[in-house]
Each structure stands twice: as C-alpha cells, then as structure tokens.
Scaffold this motif. Structure first.
Motif, PDB file in Angstrom:
ATOM      1  N   ARG A  24       0.818  -1.218   0.000  1.00  0.00           N
ATOM      2  CA  ARG A  24       0.000   0.000   0.000  1.00  0.00           C
ATOM      3  C   ARG A  24       0.843   1.255   0.000  1.00  0.00           C
ATOM      4  NH1 ARG A  24      -4.538  -0.389   4.536  1.00  0.00           N
ATOM      5  NH2 ARG A  24      -2.608  -0.376   5.701  1.00  0.00           N
ATOM      6  N   THR A  67      -3.038  -6.964  -5.249  1.00  0.00           N
ATOM      7  CA  THR A  67      -2.531  -6.341  -6.477  1.00  0.00           C
ATOM      8  C   THR A  67      -3.675  -5.940  -7.399  1.00  0.00           C
ATOM      9  OG1 THR A  67      -2.197  -8.506  -7.499  1.00  0.00           O
ATOM     10  CG2 THR A  67      -0.308  -7.506  -6.404  1.00  0.00           C
ATOM     11  N   PHE A  68      -4.734  -6.738  -7.448  1.00  0.00           N
ATOM     12  CA  PHE A  68      -5.886  -6.373  -8.278  1.00  0.00           C
ATOM     13  C   PHE A  68      -6.552  -5.108  -7.745  1.00  0.00           C
ATOM     14  CE2 PHE A  68     -10.434  -6.509  -9.222  1.00  0.00           C
ATOM     15  CZ  PHE A  68     -10.379  -6.536 -10.606  1.00  0.00           C
ATOM     16  N   GLY A  69      -6.753  -5.060  -6.428  1.00  0.00           N
ATOM     17  CA  GLY A  69      -7.430  -3.917  -5.818  1.00  0.00           C
ATOM     18  C   GLY A  69      -6.658  -2.619  -5.942  1.00  0.00           C
ATOM     19  N   LEU A  70      -5.328  -2.693  -5.939  1.00  0.00           N
ATOM     20  CA  LEU A  70      -4.505  -1.480  -6.024  1.00  0.00           C
ATOM     21  C   LEU A  70      -3.901  -1.295  -7.409  1.00  0.00           C
ATOM     22  CD1 LEU A  70      -2.747  -1.678  -2.547  1.00  0.00           C
ATOM     23  CD2 LEU A  70      -4.654  -0.226  -3.230  1.00  0.00           C
ATOM     24  N   ARG A  71      -4.439  -2.012  -8.387  1.00  0.00           N
ATOM     25  CA  ARG A  71      -4.043  -1.917  -9.795  1.00  0.00           C
ATOM     26  C   ARG A  71      -2.559  -2.212 -10.039  1.00  0.00           C
ATOM     27  NH1 ARG A  71      -8.567  -0.198 -12.087  1.00  0.00           N
ATOM     28  NH2 ARG A  71      -9.846   1.383 -11.089  1.00  0.00           N
ATOM     29  N   GLY A  72      -2.015  -3.098  -9.228  1.00  0.00           N
ATOM     30  CA  GLY A  72      -0.626  -3.514  -9.409  1.00  0.00           C
ATOM     31  C   GLY A  72      -0.564  -4.799 -10.218  1.00  0.00           C
ATOM     32  N   SER A  73       0.546  -5.500 -10.096  1.00  0.00           N
ATOM     33  CA  SER A  73       0.682  -6.781 -10.785  1.00  0.00           C
ATOM     34  C   SER A  73       1.423  -7.768  -9.902  1.00  0.00           C
ATOM     35  CB  SER A  73       1.413  -6.606 -12.119  1.00  0.00           C
ATOM     36  OG  SER A  73       2.744  -6.185 -11.898  1.00  0.00           O
ATOM     37  N   PRO A  89       3.640  -2.347  -7.599  1.00  0.00           N
ATOM     38  CA  PRO A  89       2.577  -1.344  -7.652  1.00  0.00           C
ATOM     39  C   PRO A  89       2.330  -0.882  -9.087  1.00  0.00           C
ATOM     40  CG  PRO A  89       4.205  -0.789  -5.977  1.00  0.00           C
ATOM     41  CD  PRO A  89       4.760  -1.914  -6.776  1.00  0.00           C
ATOM     42  N   ALA A  90       1.263  -0.129  -9.275  1.00  0.00           N
ATOM     43  CA  ALA A  90       0.860   0.300 -10.614  1.00  0.00           C
ATOM     44  C   ALA A  90       1.904   1.172 -11.290  1.00  0.00           C
ATOM     45  CB  ALA A  90      -0.467   1.049 -10.532  1.00  0.00           C
ATOM     46  N   ASP A  91       2.666   1.959 -10.539  1.00  0.00           N
ATOM     47  CA  ASP A  91       3.633   2.872 -11.139  1.00  0.00           C
ATOM     48  C   ASP A  91       5.025   2.264 -11.313  1.00  0.00           C
ATOM     49  OD1 ASP A  91       4.192   2.683  -8.474  1.00  0.00           O
ATOM     50  OD2 ASP A  91       4.557   4.817  -8.179  1.00  0.00           O
TER      51      ASP A  91
END
Length: 150
Positions: A82, A110-116, A129-131
């Motif tokens: 997070r 990872t799905f909820g926070l748009r990560g992988s 994380p997404a970035d």
C-alpha cells in the motif's frame, strides 16, 4: 556454470564451486585491517536479512523482501504494498495451505490497487505497484537496456 546458478551463488542461496575466483586479497586485507570497517560490518549472505541504504529510501527506490512464516504475516505484505513498495514474497518455508492463502491475498491486493503479481521462481512472487515497470532481459542474450545506461 549457468547464469541462474551464478546468480544463486552470488546471492548465497547455493554453494559456489568457484569461490577462489571471487577472492580478492586486497579487499580482504582492507576489510580486516582498515579503520573504516569494524567487526559488525561483515557482508551478510543470509537472504532473510534485510540491508538497505538510506539513499535508496530518500530516492523512493525500495524493494521489500518478505519470507512469511504463516498467513498472519500477510498484513505486513499488504502494508508495504500500500505504501507503493514492490514486494518479493518467498513462500518456500510455508506449508502449502497457508502459501495458497497468501498468494490469494496477494492476488487480491494487487488487483485492488491496480498492481501486478508475477511468479519469479518456485514459490517466490514479485508484487509491483501500478507505477512500477518491470524490465526483463532478452532470452538467451544480454539485455541492451542494462549495458546502455548513458
């Protein structure tokens, strides 16, 4: 010796058959007799020990490694993720039931926070994380991005 074996030996995960190749007399003398290093400054090869430099924290370049003992350690994984920190999760010491629960938790996280989430080895996963961009080398060759860092 294959590249995976060399990397594993460098990380201290397996015995290196070519130990003498990496031995440097000048470094060994400087580390033992120098005034800069003390007895507690020895190199740590235990993968469970986390060593980080302050400059990496200042620049926002941190990667966490977690080796959970049970599902109760999943909260720590979630808190790190997070905060935007990539997390390497090593589940090799867990029983299969709890390991599956941690993977399910990590996948939802990872799905909820748009990560992988990516499996990097048997029972070892990388949560990004997404970035965060993952750069991998070319199969069977050298990565051009690694050597051309100008």
């Amino acid at each position: 010796m294959g590249s995976v074996r060399k990397a594993s030996a460098w990380l201290g995960l397996v015995e290196d058959s070519d130990d003498e190749r990496y031995y440097d007399d000048d470094y060994a003398e400087g580390a033992q007799g120098g005034s800069v290093s003390g007895p507690g400054d020895a190199w740590v090869t235990d993968p469970r020990v986390k060593v980080a430099s302050e400059s990496a924290v200042d620049q926002g370049r941190r990667i966490a490694t977690v080796t959970p003992d049970g599902f109760r350690d999943a909260r720590g994984i979630g808190e790190l993720f997070r905060e935007g920190v990539p997390v390497i999760v090593n589940l090799s010491s867990m029983d299969p039931g709890d390991a599956k629960r941690v993977v399910d938790f990590a996948a939802g996280l990872t799905f909820g926070l748009r990560g992988s989430i990516e499996r990097v080895a048997t029972r070892v996963f990388l949560l990004t994380p997404a970035d965060t961009q993952i750069v991998s080398g070319e199969p069977g060759g050298r990565s051009r991005d690694f050597f051309n860092q100008s």
